[in-house]
Design an enzyme around this catalytic site. Structure first.
Site, mmCIF file in Angstrom:
data_model
loop_
_atom_site.group_PDB
_atom_site.id
_atom_site.type_symbol
_atom_site.label_atom_id
_atom_site.label_comp_id
_atom_site.label_asym_id
_atom_site.label_seq_id
_atom_site.Cartn_x
_atom_site.Cartn_y
_atom_site.Cartn_z
ATOM 1 N N GLU A 75 -1.123 -0.541 10.301
ATOM 2 C CA GLU A 75 -1.010 0.478 9.484
ATOM 3 C C GLU A 75 -1.632 1.644 10.102
ATOM 4 O O GLU A 75 -2.830 1.856 10.193
ATOM 5 C CB GLU A 75 -1.409 0.442 8.111
ATOM 6 C CG GLU A 75 -0.953 -0.604 7.169
ATOM 7 C CD GLU A 75 -1.395 -0.479 5.791
ATOM 8 O OE1 GLU A 75 -2.238 0.466 5.452
ATOM 9 O OE2 GLU A 75 -0.978 -1.382 4.864
ATOM 10 N N GLU B 220 -5.574 -6.777 3.836
ATOM 11 C CA GLU B 220 -6.928 -5.871 3.816
ATOM 12 C C GLU B 220 -7.705 -6.789 3.089
ATOM 13 O O GLU B 220 -8.416 -5.916 2.632
ATOM 14 C CB GLU B 220 -6.473 -4.600 3.386
ATOM 15 C CG GLU B 220 -5.676 -3.860 4.181
ATOM 16 C CD GLU B 220 -5.511 -2.286 3.821
ATOM 17 O OE1 GLU B 220 -5.819 -2.159 2.409
ATOM 18 O OE2 GLU B 220 -5.392 -1.447 4.619
#
Ligand SMILES: *[C@@H]1O[C@H](CO)[C@@H](O)[C@H](O)[C@H]1NC(C)=O
Ligand SMILES: *[C@@H]1O[C@H](CO)[C@@H](O)[C@H](O)[C@H]1NC(C)=O
Ligand SMILES: CC(=O)N[C@H]1CO[C@H](CO)[C@@H](O)[C@@H]1O
Length: 840
Positions: free
Chosen positions: A254, A185
């Site tokens: 995710e 991320e």
């Protein structure tokens, strides 16, 4: 003779071949614009996150089996650097940090693995998975183009890659790992790092490529991920996501199945309907790989919870609950979705797609391949059910749902129609009698004796230091100083206050050996000032401040630099309405890491010195308590009910089961007993437990317990609490209920050690209401209850085909009758006597 020998040889050969199959057969993992390919074949991959340190090695096989049974084909995990290298250059791969064993457990179940090495992991894990000693290497800057950091990151990533290679765990070597991830991320925060951030991303990609692991690398939330890194999406919904190249598949690393819980926060839930909707829509709109974050959330044992202020439970409302039980109906509803998606793998991954827009957020997608077609009807409208006419047939798609028609004719699955059972879990107190407690106050709280600081001083500095200087070996750091108050000092002889400014999270003040006052930060507001009236001696004075952390930050640009601990100390006197202050921040401060009791291992079952047996002192801060309890019989997960305690840590047989803080109640507002699955999910959307202890029950995995013997429980109580209320409990299903439409089957199952002991309700026709409060409708079959009792009573599980032929005629004259059952699960006598599965 000869025959016998032949058979033996054949058997031997077969054995060799099967070993070869497992150990050596390499597969070629690659990707194209549609999917991950395995040996050239495009795959529908359904993945779930299970973080190995959040359970025990003994739990892994069962968790992974349940994931497989739930229809997953990939297990995904981060790699937790702080656990593997607790001190610089000292590695740990034992117990629940045995990464090789975890990956091999996945392999033994015949599943694939995705290894997210990071090494930054976020994950609501302490310090995002970075060891805190890393912070104390001179000239280091995390997650950017910084040679000191890059050297350490490279050393660790290389260590992990080499370990996996040595054990032949990459798919290119015949192992289960089909995908790896570098960084995590980073795209979310990269801008804050300027040009150096961009350089760092390229460096990460080059580093990853240099290992030649033979399987693709992924960078999630990284739109500029350089080729051949695959950029992937994280979020609640990823249907609108596009990879940065036509040659890369649409991947969702995710998909949050629920949300985490923080001290002071309510319990978040995300409905099965909404998770299924998000997944079905992702595959409808071209996705082929998705991962549930989390599939099993588990427990933040010890001091691994990050945040700050993440709770010890990391249940996440995941399809497997914290203890490894099926979280129903979520687990079962998704299992059916996975079956449908896999049944259309070929047409989904090979076919061409065509979208029909019906307006009002309603889209049909038709995949066609080799004369076959499969359809998704997606209704993203949060309010309206929509009826469409598709190839001259009418279909009604409920609001915020996706219907899947594997043959474009018959609806096999709709994300809003849950046929899976709901299981209601209960905590059952195991021992009615109270535990016997021993107690001992934490020693050396005064810290200074005859002008000398007691115990080991870590360092001395003429300033206030960030609490991370101590490398986070404990939640606690002492800040100790002494000073002389002379006549003539502007504050001499007046009423005084001590003012302490801290960036978190908890502070206790001692002056001249006496406990004065404490305070703690609320979730989200970690910086606070505490003022306490004090009395000073006319000459020498000692101030000892105990600062406590509740997990270190794990997210955001430069989160590693977020300061914790004390940053300002002043003496304040009021004179004629004006304030006179004396800043003692630049005094000489002595630093001491940890509590005395931690340093001498008071929590060890062998620590027998100094315990008092009489006159138990409750509701006093800084107390150690010790008790013995028997392992409950049976196989149900064991928990401790810590209601009545304040805040602290708990150890069972020397294993730290995590921080506890039942005195921190969840806020009063925002909870709701009903939950509308329709419309975008937010973490505050469907919450429960308002006004109750944020976390009351704490998981004690079987691995920490002695089989049929006494166990030692030790508590460190920091705030003051009453250990008399502490109880041992087990978690099990108390009731199951389910509803299924005609033409489907209704499956009910209690846990393995239970049977269905009572049918509270069974109705076939048009039953109304929700699980736990079903009611009869205006018409029904009169036979249903008898049939259900015959098929289910006394059994661990039963399956009923919902049909008038089985359940009797209803004469309801509705398009589809429904069967609703509400049943009681009871633990069977034989399993009561069964021993626990694991031993120390
Ligand atoms: C692996 O599969 C990809 C895609 O099917 C193909 O392009 C590549 O040549 C294969 N590599 C090997 C070594 O077989
Ligand atoms: C913290 O870790 C750093 C880096 O390994 C080391 O140099 C330092 O001595 C450690 N500090 C303490 C207080 O242990
Ligand atoms: C990264 C990402 O996709 N975040 C999304 C998570 O879900 C919320 C709520 O739906 C969105 O607003 C975010 O964009």
């Amino acid at each position: 003779m000869i025959m016998g020998k032949m058979r033996r040889i054949t058997a031997l050969l077969l054995l060799c071949f099967s070993l070869i199959n497992i150990a050596i057969e390499a597969v070629n993992v690659s990707y194209d614009g549609r999917a991950i390919t395995i040996d050239g074949k495009r795959k529908v991959l359904l993945s779930g996150s299970i973080h190995y340190p959040r359970s025990t090695a003994e739990m892994w096989p069962s968790l992974i089996q349940k994931a497989k049974e739930g229809g997953l084909n990939v297990i995904e995990t981060y790699v937790f650097w702080d656990g593997h290298e607790p001190q610089q250059g000292q590695y740990n791969f034992n117990g629940n940090y045995d990464l090789v064993r975890f990956i091999k457990t996945i392999q033994n179940e015949g599943l694939y693995a995705m290894l997210r090495i990071g090494p930054y992991v976020c994950a609501e894990w302490n310090y995002g998975g970075f060891p805190v000693w890393l912070h104390n290497i001179p000239n280091i800057e995390f997650r950017t183009n910084n040679p000191v950091y890059q050297a350490e990151m490279k050393k660790f990533v290389t260590y992990i890659v080499d370990l996996m290679k040595r054990e032949n765990l990459f798919a290119s070597q015949g192992g289960p790992i089909i995908l790896a991830q570098i960084e995590n991320e980073y795209g979310n925060i990269m801008d804050k790092y300027g040009e150096n951030g961009k350089k760092y991303v390229k460096w990460c990609a080059n580093l990853a490529e240099s290992y030649h692991i033979g399987v693709p690398w992924v960078m999630c939330q990284q739109n500029d991920a350089p080729d051949p890194m695959i950029n992937a999406c994280n979020g609640w919904y990823c249907d609108q996501f596009r990879p940065n190249s036509q040659n890369k598949p649409k991947m969702w690393t995710e998909n949050w199945t629920g949300w985490f819980k923080n001290w002071g926060g309510p319990l978040p839930h995300r409905t099965a309907e909404d998770v299924a909707f998000a997944v079905a829509r992702f595959y409808q709109l071209g996705g082929t790989f998705q991962n549930y974050y989390m599939y099993h959330g588990g427990t933040n044992f010890g001091r691994t919870a990050g945040g700050p202020y993440m709770t010890t439970s990391y249940d996440y409302d995941a399809p497997l609950d914290e203890y490894g039980n099926l979280n129903q109906p979520k687990w079962g509803h998704l299992k059916r979705l996975h079956e449908v998606l896999k049944s259309i793998e070929t047409v989904l991954t090979m076919g061409s797609s065509r979208h029909v827009d019906y307006g009002n957020q309603m889209t049909a997608t038709v995949y066609s391949y080799a004369g076959q077609s499969a359809c998704f009807f997606g209704n993203a409208n949060p309010k309206d059910d929509i009826t469409i006419n598709f190839e001259n047939i009418q279909y009604t798609v409920p609001a915020w749902s996706v219907s899947i028609l594997p043959d474009c004719n018959k609806e096999i699955y709709n994300t809003a129609k849950v046929n899976a059972q709901t299981s209601i879990m209960v905590y059952k107190n195991d021992e009615s009698k109270r535990m016997n407690w021993q107690w001992m106050p934490e020693k050396n709280l005064d810290q200074v004796e005859n002008g000398r600081v007691l115990g080991d001083v870590l360092m001395t500095a003429p300033k206030l230091l960030d609490q991370k200087v101590a490398n986070d070996t404990s939640d606690y750091l002492w800040y100790i100083t002494s000073f002389n108050l002379k006549k003539g000092d502007p504050i001499y002889g007046h009423d005084l206050k001590l003012r302490v400014k801290t960036k978190g999270h908890i502070l206790h003040i001692f002056v001249n050996g006496e406990y004065i006052s404490s305070d703690y930060a609320d979730y989200g507001q970690y910086s606070f000032t505490i003022e306490a009236s004090i009395k000073l001696n006319p000459d020498k004075n000692d101030i000892a401040l105990l600062s406590g952390t509740v997990g270190l930050a794990n997210y955001g640009a430069y989160f590693d630099k977020v300061q914790v601990g004390i940053y300002g100390v002043e003496l304040v006197s009021q004179r004629d309405g004006t304030e006179v202050t004396k800043d003692i921040s630049h005094n000489v401060w002595h630093y001491k890491a940890g509590l005395h009791g931690e340093n001498v291992k008071t929590y060890s079952p062998n620590f027998n010195k100094g315990w008092f047996t009489d006159g138990l002192q409750a509701d006093k801060p800084f107390m150690w308590y010790k008790s013995i309890f028997r392992t409950p019989i049976g196989t149900d997960p064991v928990v401790l009910d810590l209601k009545g305690l304040g805040k602290g840590q708990a150890w069972v047989n020397g294993n730290n089961i995590g921080r506890y803080w039942p005195s921190y109640l969840a806020g009063e507002k925002g909870c709701s007993s009903t939950c509308d699955y329709r419309g975008s999910y937010r973490p505050d959307k469907c919450t429960t437990n308002c006004g109750n202890p944020t976390q009351r029950w704490y998981h004690v995995p079987d691995t920490f317990l002695f089989d049929g013997q006494d166990n030692t429980l030790v508590l460190f109580e920091e705030q003051g609490g009453n250990p008399f209320e502490v109880k041992v409990a087990t978690v099990d299903i108390s009731r199951v209920c389910a509803k299924a439409y005609e033409g489907h089957s209704l499956d009910l199952a209690c846990n393995e050690n239970q049977v269905i002991s009572e049918i509270k309700f069974a109705n076939f026709g048009v039953p109304e209401g929700e699980c736990g409060s079903y009611r009869k409708g205006h018409c029904q079959s009169s036979d249903a209850l008898t049939v259900v009792k015959r098929l289910c009573l006394g059994k661990q599980k039963c399956s009923i085909h919902v049909d008038e032929k089985v359940l009797g005629p209803t004469e309801c004259r509705v398009p589809q009758n429904k069967l609703a059952i509400d049943a009681v699960c009871d633990t069977t006598v034989s399993s009561e006597n069964r021993r626990r599965k694991y031993k120390m």
